[in-house]
Design a protein around this motif. Structure first.
Motif, PDB file in Angstrom:
ATOM      1  N   PHE A 104       0.817  -1.209   0.000  1.00  0.00           N
ATOM      2  CA  PHE A 104       0.000   0.000   0.000  1.00  0.00           C
ATOM      3  C   PHE A 104       0.854   1.264   0.000  1.00  0.00           C
ATOM      4  O   PHE A 104       0.413   2.319  -0.467  1.00  0.00           O
ATOM      5  CB  PHE A 104      -0.951  -0.003   1.208  1.00  0.00           C
ATOM      6  CG  PHE A 104      -2.014  -1.061   1.108  1.00  0.00           C
ATOM      7  CD1 PHE A 104      -3.102  -0.890   0.267  1.00  0.00           C
ATOM      8  CD2 PHE A 104      -1.922  -2.245   1.822  1.00  0.00           C
ATOM      9  CE1 PHE A 104      -4.073  -1.862   0.138  1.00  0.00           C
ATOM     10  CE2 PHE A 104      -2.889  -3.226   1.713  1.00  0.00           C
ATOM     11  CZ  PHE A 104      -3.978  -3.044   0.864  1.00  0.00           C
ATOM     12  N   GLY A 105       2.094   1.155   0.505  1.00  0.00           N
ATOM     13  CA  GLY A 105       2.994   2.298   0.462  1.00  0.00           C
ATOM     14  C   GLY A 105       3.369   2.676  -0.955  1.00  0.00           C
ATOM     15  O   GLY A 105       3.557   3.848  -1.272  1.00  0.00           O
ATOM     16  N   ALA A 106       3.467   1.674  -1.825  1.00  0.00           N
ATOM     17  CA  ALA A 106       3.763   1.938  -3.236  1.00  0.00           C
ATOM     18  C   ALA A 106       2.627   2.720  -3.881  1.00  0.00           C
ATOM     19  O   ALA A 106       2.845   3.612  -4.702  1.00  0.00           O
ATOM     20  CB  ALA A 106       3.996   0.629  -3.975  1.00  0.00           C
ATOM     21  N   LEU A 107       1.390   2.387  -3.492  1.00  0.00           N
ATOM     22  CA  LEU A 107       0.223   3.080  -4.052  1.00  0.00           C
ATOM     23  C   LEU A 107       0.085   4.491  -3.491  1.00  0.00           C
ATOM     24  O   LEU A 107      -0.315   5.421  -4.185  1.00  0.00           O
ATOM     25  CB  LEU A 107      -1.053   2.282  -3.747  1.00  0.00           C
ATOM     26  CG  LEU A 107      -1.134   0.874  -4.357  1.00  0.00           C
ATOM     27  CD1 LEU A 107      -2.393   0.170  -3.881  1.00  0.00           C
ATOM     28  CD2 LEU A 107      -1.121   0.949  -5.873  1.00  0.00           C
ATOM     29  N   ALA A 108       0.435   4.649  -2.224  1.00  0.00           N
ATOM     30  CA  ALA A 108       0.275   5.947  -1.552  1.00  0.00           C
ATOM     31  C   ALA A 108       1.492   6.850  -1.724  1.00  0.00           C
ATOM     32  O   ALA A 108       1.458   8.007  -1.317  1.00  0.00           O
ATOM     33  CB  ALA A 108       0.010   5.718  -0.063  1.00  0.00           C
ATOM     34  N   LYS A 114       8.491   5.391  -2.527  1.00  0.00           N
ATOM     35  CA  LYS A 114       8.441   6.563  -3.397  1.00  0.00           C
ATOM     36  C   LYS A 114       9.800   6.796  -4.046  1.00  0.00           C
ATOM     37  O   LYS A 114       9.888   7.069  -5.246  1.00  0.00           O
ATOM     38  CB  LYS A 114       8.022   7.788  -2.583  1.00  0.00           C
ATOM     39  CG  LYS A 114       7.971   9.078  -3.384  1.00  0.00           C
ATOM     40  CD  LYS A 114       7.520  10.235  -2.501  1.00  0.00           C
ATOM     41  CE  LYS A 114       7.476  11.536  -3.292  1.00  0.00           C
ATOM     42  NZ  LYS A 114       7.030  12.667  -2.455  1.00  0.00           N
ATOM     43  N   GLN A 115      10.880   6.679  -3.246  1.00  0.00           N
ATOM     44  CA  GLN A 115      12.222   6.883  -3.774  1.00  0.00           C
ATOM     45  C   GLN A 115      12.615   5.778  -4.755  1.00  0.00           C
ATOM     46  O   GLN A 115      13.278   6.042  -5.765  1.00  0.00           O
ATOM     47  CB  GLN A 115      13.240   6.950  -2.623  1.00  0.00           C
ATOM     48  CG  GLN A 115      13.235   8.249  -1.834  1.00  0.00           C
ATOM     49  CD  GLN A 115      11.992   8.433  -0.976  1.00  0.00           C
ATOM     50  OE1 GLN A 115      11.378   7.459  -0.557  1.00  0.00           O
ATOM     51  NE2 GLN A 115      11.627   9.683  -0.719  1.00  0.00           N
ATOM     52  N   VAL A 116      12.192   4.554  -4.463  1.00  0.00           N
ATOM     53  CA  VAL A 116      12.490   3.437  -5.364  1.00  0.00           C
ATOM     54  C   VAL A 116      11.841   3.675  -6.733  1.00  0.00           C
ATOM     55  O   VAL A 116      12.479   3.497  -7.787  1.00  0.00           O
ATOM     56  CB  VAL A 116      11.988   2.106  -4.763  1.00  0.00           C
ATOM     57  CG1 VAL A 116      12.077   0.981  -5.791  1.00  0.00           C
ATOM     58  CG2 VAL A 116      12.806   1.740  -3.529  1.00  0.00           C
ATOM     59  N   SER A 120      13.583   4.723 -10.551  1.00  0.00           N
ATOM     60  CA  SER A 120      13.277   4.062 -11.819  1.00  0.00           C
ATOM     61  C   SER A 120      12.862   5.082 -12.871  1.00  0.00           C
ATOM     62  O   SER A 120      13.267   5.014 -14.039  1.00  0.00           O
ATOM     63  CB  SER A 120      12.165   3.028 -11.619  1.00  0.00           C
ATOM     64  OG  SER A 120      11.784   2.447 -12.850  1.00  0.00           O
ATOM     65  N   GLN A 121      12.046   6.059 -12.464  1.00  0.00           N
ATOM     66  CA  GLN A 121      11.601   7.107 -13.385  1.00  0.00           C
ATOM     67  C   GLN A 121      12.774   7.934 -13.891  1.00  0.00           C
ATOM     68  O   GLN A 121      12.811   8.352 -15.050  1.00  0.00           O
ATOM     69  CB  GLN A 121      10.571   8.003 -12.696  1.00  0.00           C
ATOM     70  CG  GLN A 121       9.247   7.309 -12.413  1.00  0.00           C
ATOM     71  CD  GLN A 121       8.371   8.105 -11.484  1.00  0.00           C
ATOM     72  OE1 GLN A 121       8.598   9.293 -11.254  1.00  0.00           O
ATOM     73  NE2 GLN A 121       7.365   7.464 -10.908  1.00  0.00           N
ATOM     74  N   SER A 229       7.362  15.050 -11.397  1.00  0.00           N
ATOM     75  CA  SER A 229       7.028  15.863 -10.224  1.00  0.00           C
ATOM     76  C   SER A 229       6.694  17.267 -10.731  1.00  0.00           C
ATOM     77  O   SER A 229       7.033  17.620 -11.874  1.00  0.00           O
ATOM     78  CB  SER A 229       8.216  15.922  -9.263  1.00  0.00           C
ATOM     79  OG  SER A 229       9.294  16.620  -9.853  1.00  0.00           O
ATOM     80  N   LEU A 230       6.069  18.061  -9.899  1.00  0.00           N
ATOM     81  CA  LEU A 230       5.721  19.423 -10.300  1.00  0.00           C
ATOM     82  C   LEU A 230       6.981  20.205 -10.668  1.00  0.00           C
ATOM     83  O   LEU A 230       6.991  20.971 -11.630  1.00  0.00           O
ATOM     84  CB  LEU A 230       4.973  20.130  -9.163  1.00  0.00           C
ATOM     85  CG  LEU A 230       4.560  21.584  -9.430  1.00  0.00           C
ATOM     86  CD1 LEU A 230       3.630  21.666 -10.621  1.00  0.00           C
ATOM     87  CD2 LEU A 230       3.902  22.182  -8.185  1.00  0.00           C
ATOM     88  N   GLU A 231       8.048  19.984  -9.910  1.00  0.00           N
ATOM     89  CA  GLU A 231       9.312  20.679 -10.178  1.00  0.00           C
ATOM     90  C   GLU A 231       9.868  20.291 -11.550  1.00  0.00           C
ATOM     91  O   GLU A 231      10.304  21.158 -12.321  1.00  0.00           O
ATOM     92  CB  GLU A 231      10.323  20.352  -9.084  1.00  0.00           C
ATOM     93  CG  GLU A 231      11.644  21.089  -9.230  1.00  0.00           C
ATOM     94  CD  GLU A 231      12.611  20.775  -8.093  1.00  0.00           C
ATOM     95  OE1 GLU A 231      13.383  21.670  -7.717  1.00  0.00           O
ATOM     96  OE2 GLU A 231      12.576  19.636  -7.591  1.00  0.00           O
ATOM     97  N   GLU A 232       9.845  19.005 -11.870  1.00  0.00           N
ATOM     98  CA  GLU A 232      10.334  18.537 -13.162  1.00  0.00           C
ATOM     99  C   GLU A 232       9.477  19.079 -14.298  1.00  0.00           C
ATOM    100  O   GLU A 232       9.990  19.462 -15.352  1.00  0.00           O
ATOM    101  CB  GLU A 232      10.331  17.003 -13.191  1.00  0.00           C
ATOM    102  CG  GLU A 232      11.342  16.361 -12.257  1.00  0.00           C
ATOM    103  CD  GLU A 232      11.145  14.869 -12.109  1.00  0.00           C
ATOM    104  OE1 GLU A 232      12.102  14.184 -11.718  1.00  0.00           O
ATOM    105  OE2 GLU A 232      10.014  14.388 -12.368  1.00  0.00           O
TER     106      GLU A 232
END
Length: 282
Positions: A104-108, A114-116, A120-121, A229-232
């Motif tokens: 669920f952490g991957a979804l949230a 999030k860093q993992v 990848s991105q 991300s918004l910054e990107e």
């Protein structure tokens, strides 16, 4: 013998899954990989994916057999004493919590998942920067005549440019990929050859500013905007980050620079992440 074969097959398939998982973790986005004819150790993304899927199925089947062969030891872990199931032991709850947290952490978007995912991105973004992005999704599968029509290119000039490079072209109904494969080139390189003798098109492409709306037109089948991300996003389209944050706050959406565009779009009730462009760059 059967137990040993099951255990060793499980081990070897697990090793293969680790390797293919790492490859698929860093491989460029599909549209980029196919456009640049990306390979690793001589295998394309599609071939790595095929190995991953088939080995995954093998691993599942072998794992089921392994569980069946070792059912008694597994039950022993869940039992406090004979005949009494132990679903309240610390080991049981810790294992369950770790698994649920990652799932669920991957979804949230919780750390460290999030860093993992972001890592990848970043790898995939590097692939886009290195290999380029196709003009539209699976452009390499389009026949030459359709490819030129969609991009507003002169078909006759495209044929001339291709033949001038010594590339055999039997028909304009041949796909960009088949032409590239026969010439030992990538679809991207064939595209560059076609553009060489079409100066008006090249000039218009160079003059086109990088704005969200242009991005939608030239790469409409998805350019990975939602994952930025918004910054990107602001950096890519030359937008002021602070101004963007203020616009979003005025709309009742409080985010930070690391919030993915797809999450912002969802909070605003927008149908697509691309609609953010009209909001931040009216």
């Amino acid at each position: 013998m059967f137990r040993k074969i099951t255990s060793l097959t499980s081990f070897f398939s697990f090793i293969v899954l680790i390797i293919t998982s790492v490859v698929l973790y860093i491989v460029p986005q599909g549209r980029v990989a196919y456009w640049a004819d990306w390979t690793l150790l001589g295998l394309s993304k599609e071939q790595w994916n095929d190995i991953h899927i088939c080995t995954g199925v093998l691993f599942i089947i072998i794992s089921i057999l392994h569980i069946w062969l070792n059912w008694k030891p597994i039950l022993a872990y869940l039992k406090k004493k004979a005949g009494e199931a132990n679903f309240t032991s610390p080991a049981f709850f810790i294992s369950l919590i770790i698994t649920l947290f990652v799932t669920f952490g991957a979804l949230a978007g919780l750390p460290p998942m999030k860093q993992v995912l972001r890592f990848s991105q970043d790898f995939k973004a590097m692939g886009e920067a290195k290999f380029g992005i196709p003009p539209y999704g699976h452009a390499e599968l389009s026949p030459l005549q359709i490819f030129c029509k969609r991009l507003g290119l002169d078909l006759e000039q495209a044929v001339t440019s291709i033949k001038k490079e010594g590339i055999e072209l039997e028909s304009t109904k041949k796909t960009i990929k088949s032409i590239a494969d026969k010439a030992g080139l990538t679809p991207k390189e064939i595209h560059e050859i076609i553009l060489k003798d079409q100066p008006d098109k090249k000039k218009s492409l160079k003059k086109t500013p990088a704005t969200p709306n242009n991005e939608v037109q030239s790469h409409s089948p998805g350019a990975g905007i939602g994952r930025m991300s918004l910054e990107e996003y602001c950096a890519k389209f030359n937008l002021n980050l602070d101004t963007a944050l203020n616009i979003l706050r005025e709309k009742g959406v409080v985010v930070d620079k690391d919030t993915p565009i797809k999450e912002i779009a969802k909070s605003l009730g927008l149908s697509s992440p691309r609609a953010i462009g009209e909001l931040l760059n009216p």
